[in-house]
Design a protein around this motif. Structure first.
Motif, PDB file in Angstrom:
ATOM      1  N   ASP A 147       1.006  -3.676  -0.016  1.00  0.00           N
ATOM      2  CA  ASP A 147       0.820  -2.719   0.962  1.00  0.00           C
ATOM      3  C   ASP A 147      -0.053  -3.776   1.563  1.00  0.00           C
ATOM      4  O   ASP A 147       0.608  -4.001   2.656  1.00  0.00           O
ATOM      5  CB  ASP A 147       0.127  -1.329   0.573  1.00  0.00           C
ATOM      6  N   MET A 148      -0.926  -3.996   1.822  1.00  0.00           N
ATOM      7  CA  MET A 148      -2.391  -4.859   2.674  1.00  0.00           C
ATOM      8  C   MET A 148      -1.251  -6.200   3.251  1.00  0.00           C
ATOM      9  O   MET A 148      -1.044  -6.451   4.155  1.00  0.00           O
ATOM     10  CB  MET A 148      -3.752  -5.294   2.641  1.00  0.00           C
ATOM     11  N   VAL A 149      -0.354  -6.972   2.182  1.00  0.00           N
ATOM     12  CA  VAL A 149       0.190  -8.228   3.066  1.00  0.00           C
ATOM     13  C   VAL A 149       1.584  -7.713   3.755  1.00  0.00           C
ATOM     14  O   VAL A 149       1.431  -8.663   4.466  1.00  0.00           O
ATOM     15  CB  VAL A 149       0.734  -8.955   1.462  1.00  0.00           C
ATOM     16  N   GLN A 150       1.823  -7.086   3.704  1.00  0.00           N
ATOM     17  CA  GLN A 150       2.968  -6.194   4.012  1.00  0.00           C
ATOM     18  C   GLN A 150       2.994  -5.651   5.075  1.00  0.00           C
ATOM     19  O   GLN A 150       2.804  -6.391   6.403  1.00  0.00           O
ATOM     20  CB  GLN A 150       4.060  -4.805   3.562  1.00  0.00           C
ATOM     21  N   ARG A 151       1.280  -5.214   5.857  1.00  0.00           N
ATOM     22  CA  ARG A 151       1.374  -4.597   7.312  1.00  0.00           C
ATOM     23  C   ARG A 151       0.634  -5.250   8.160  1.00  0.00           C
ATOM     24  O   ARG A 151       0.956  -5.214   8.891  1.00  0.00           O
ATOM     25  CB  ARG A 151      -0.149  -3.373   7.013  1.00  0.00           C
ATOM     26  N   TRP A 152      -0.318  -6.482   7.390  1.00  0.00           N
ATOM     27  CA  TRP A 152      -1.247  -7.013   8.117  1.00  0.00           C
ATOM     28  C   TRP A 152      -0.158  -8.722   8.423  1.00  0.00           C
ATOM     29  O   TRP A 152      -0.768  -9.227   9.043  1.00  0.00           O
ATOM     30  CB  TRP A 152      -2.311  -7.395   7.878  1.00  0.00           C
ATOM     31  N   LEU A 153       0.522  -9.145   7.372  1.00  0.00           N
ATOM     32  CA  LEU A 153       1.007 -10.606   7.252  1.00  0.00           C
ATOM     33  C   LEU A 153       2.371 -10.525   7.591  1.00  0.00           C
ATOM     34  O   LEU A 153       3.266 -11.837   8.231  1.00  0.00           O
ATOM     35  CB  LEU A 153       0.851 -11.066   5.975  1.00  0.00           C
ATOM     36  N   VAL A 154       3.603  -9.486   7.209  1.00  0.00           N
ATOM     37  CA  VAL A 154       4.820  -9.236   7.613  1.00  0.00           C
ATOM     38  C   VAL A 154       4.688  -8.685   8.433  1.00  0.00           C
ATOM     39  O   VAL A 154       5.289  -9.586   9.656  1.00  0.00           O
ATOM     40  CB  VAL A 154       5.220  -8.475   6.181  1.00  0.00           C
ATOM     41  N   ARG A 155       4.605  -7.672   8.611  1.00  0.00           N
ATOM     42  CA  ARG A 155       4.687  -6.812   9.482  1.00  0.00           C
ATOM     43  C   ARG A 155       3.778  -6.948  10.977  1.00  0.00           C
ATOM     44  O   ARG A 155       4.163  -6.114  12.315  1.00  0.00           O
ATOM     45  CB  ARG A 155       5.142  -5.228   9.416  1.00  0.00           C
ATOM     46  N   ARG A 156       2.362  -7.263  11.026  1.00  0.00           N
ATOM     47  CA  ARG A 156       1.738  -7.429  11.499  1.00  0.00           C
ATOM     48  C   ARG A 156       0.902  -6.347  11.924  1.00  0.00           C
ATOM     49  O   ARG A 156       1.070  -6.901  13.273  1.00  0.00           O
ATOM     50  CB  ARG A 156       1.928  -9.319  12.795  1.00  0.00           C
ATOM     51  N   GLU A 157       1.057  -5.267  11.095  1.00  0.00           N
ATOM     52  CA  GLU A 157       0.435  -4.096  12.372  1.00  0.00           C
ATOM     53  C   GLU A 157      -0.423  -4.529  12.401  1.00  0.00           C
ATOM     54  O   GLU A 157      -1.568  -4.730  11.449  1.00  0.00           O
ATOM     55  CB  GLU A 157       0.289  -2.530  11.045  1.00  0.00           C
ATOM     56  N   ILE A 158      -1.897  -3.569  13.276  1.00  0.00           N
ATOM     57  CA  ILE A 158      -3.131  -4.134  14.433  1.00  0.00           C
ATOM     58  C   ILE A 158      -3.740  -2.543  14.052  1.00  0.00           C
ATOM     59  O   ILE A 158      -3.255  -1.460  14.330  1.00  0.00           O
ATOM     60  CB  ILE A 158      -2.890  -4.705  15.104  1.00  0.00           C
ATOM     61  N   GLY A 159      -4.399  -2.711  13.342  1.00  0.00           N
ATOM     62  CA  GLY A 159      -5.351  -1.269  13.520  1.00  0.00           C
ATOM     63  C   GLY A 159      -5.923  -1.028  12.930  1.00  0.00           C
ATOM     64  O   GLY A 159      -6.246  -1.939  11.932  1.00  0.00           O
ATOM     65  N   ARG A 160      -6.851   0.010  11.591  1.00  0.00           N
ATOM     66  CA  ARG A 160      -7.614   0.477  10.816  1.00  0.00           C
ATOM     67  C   ARG A 160      -6.325  -0.099   9.652  1.00  0.00           C
ATOM     68  O   ARG A 160      -5.342   0.391   9.379  1.00  0.00           O
ATOM     69  CB  ARG A 160      -8.235   2.359  11.268  1.00  0.00           C
ATOM     70  N   ALA A 161      -7.556   0.104   8.520  1.00  0.00           N
ATOM     71  CA  ALA A 161      -6.858   0.399   7.486  1.00  0.00           C
ATOM     72  C   ALA A 161      -6.195   1.329   6.737  1.00  0.00           C
ATOM     73  O   ALA A 161      -7.530   1.986   6.582  1.00  0.00           O
ATOM     74  CB  ALA A 161      -7.836  -0.879   6.388  1.00  0.00           C
ATOM     75  N   HIS A 162      -5.859   1.644   5.956  1.00  0.00           N
ATOM     76  CA  HIS A 162      -4.921   2.781   5.035  1.00  0.00           C
ATOM     77  C   HIS A 162      -5.882   2.993   4.057  1.00  0.00           C
ATOM     78  O   HIS A 162      -5.794   1.747   3.028  1.00  0.00           O
ATOM     79  CB  HIS A 162      -3.810   3.145   5.567  1.00  0.00           C
ATOM     80  N   VAL A 163      -7.015   3.612   3.415  1.00  0.00           N
ATOM     81  CA  VAL A 163      -7.871   3.797   2.688  1.00  0.00           C
ATOM     82  C   VAL A 163      -7.453   4.895   1.738  1.00  0.00           C
ATOM     83  O   VAL A 163      -7.648   5.929   1.941  1.00  0.00           O
ATOM     84  CB  VAL A 163      -9.392   3.379   2.883  1.00  0.00           C
TER      85      VAL A 163
END
Length: 163
Positions: A147-163
């Motif tokens: 999920d982290m790879v998809q959000r931050w490196l693929v889709r490049r979403e910026i914002g707070r982490a979903h924990v």
């Protein structure tokens, strides 16, 4: 190289160096107006972080260029904006966020450097290494890593982490 580094390296995320170029008021990059590709950096002024992998890369790849070093990314950014350097090399993810919020900057070309990442531990600290390995195995197992790879490196979403 420790066994942990060897095990992590194939799954490590690559960091790409990107070039910054100052933009004119009309939005056209002034430094890149003279440059069609990264090959045009051969005799330009290139800014890098002091002691970084980009420092060595720029000196090796562009021996005819003038490489100027900076102590912080803010100083590097200012040097590009003020025209003290024609381009700067930086990590991709922080640079993408900077470009999203700063209309004075633009990218030139594709990433120019890919570096594998690894995690190092002090010799003899097997407890910390093993705890990290358990943590990493856990987030891979439960899908958090993907999920982290998809959000931050693929889709490049910026914002707070979903924990």
């Amino acid at each position: 190289m420790t066994s942990i580094t060897r095990r992590l390296r194939p799954a490590a995320v690559c960091v790409a160096g990107l070039l910054l170029a100052a933009a004119t008021a009309a939005g056209q990059p002034s430094s890149t107006a003279k440059m069609a590709s990264t090959a045009d950096l051969k005799d330009k002024r290139i800014g890098v972080m002091l002691g970084s992998a980009y420092d060595a890369f720029a000196r090796r790849t562009y021996p005819g260029a003038t490489v100027l070093t900076f102590d912080s990314t803010a100083e590097l950014q200012q040097a590009v904006v003020m025209g003290k350097v024609d381009a700067g090399l930086s990590d991709e993810e922080p640079l993408r966020e900077l470009l999203r919020t700063n209309g004075q900057l633009a990218m030139l070309g594709e990433p120019v450097l890919h570096l594998p990442l690894g995690v190092g531990f002090r010799k003899g600290n097997a407890e910390l290494r093993d705890a990290f390995n358990r943590f990493l195995a856990g987030i891979r197992r439960d899908g958090v890593y993907d999920d982290m790879v998809q959000r931050w490196l693929v889709r490049r979403e910026i914002g707070r982490a979903h924990v």
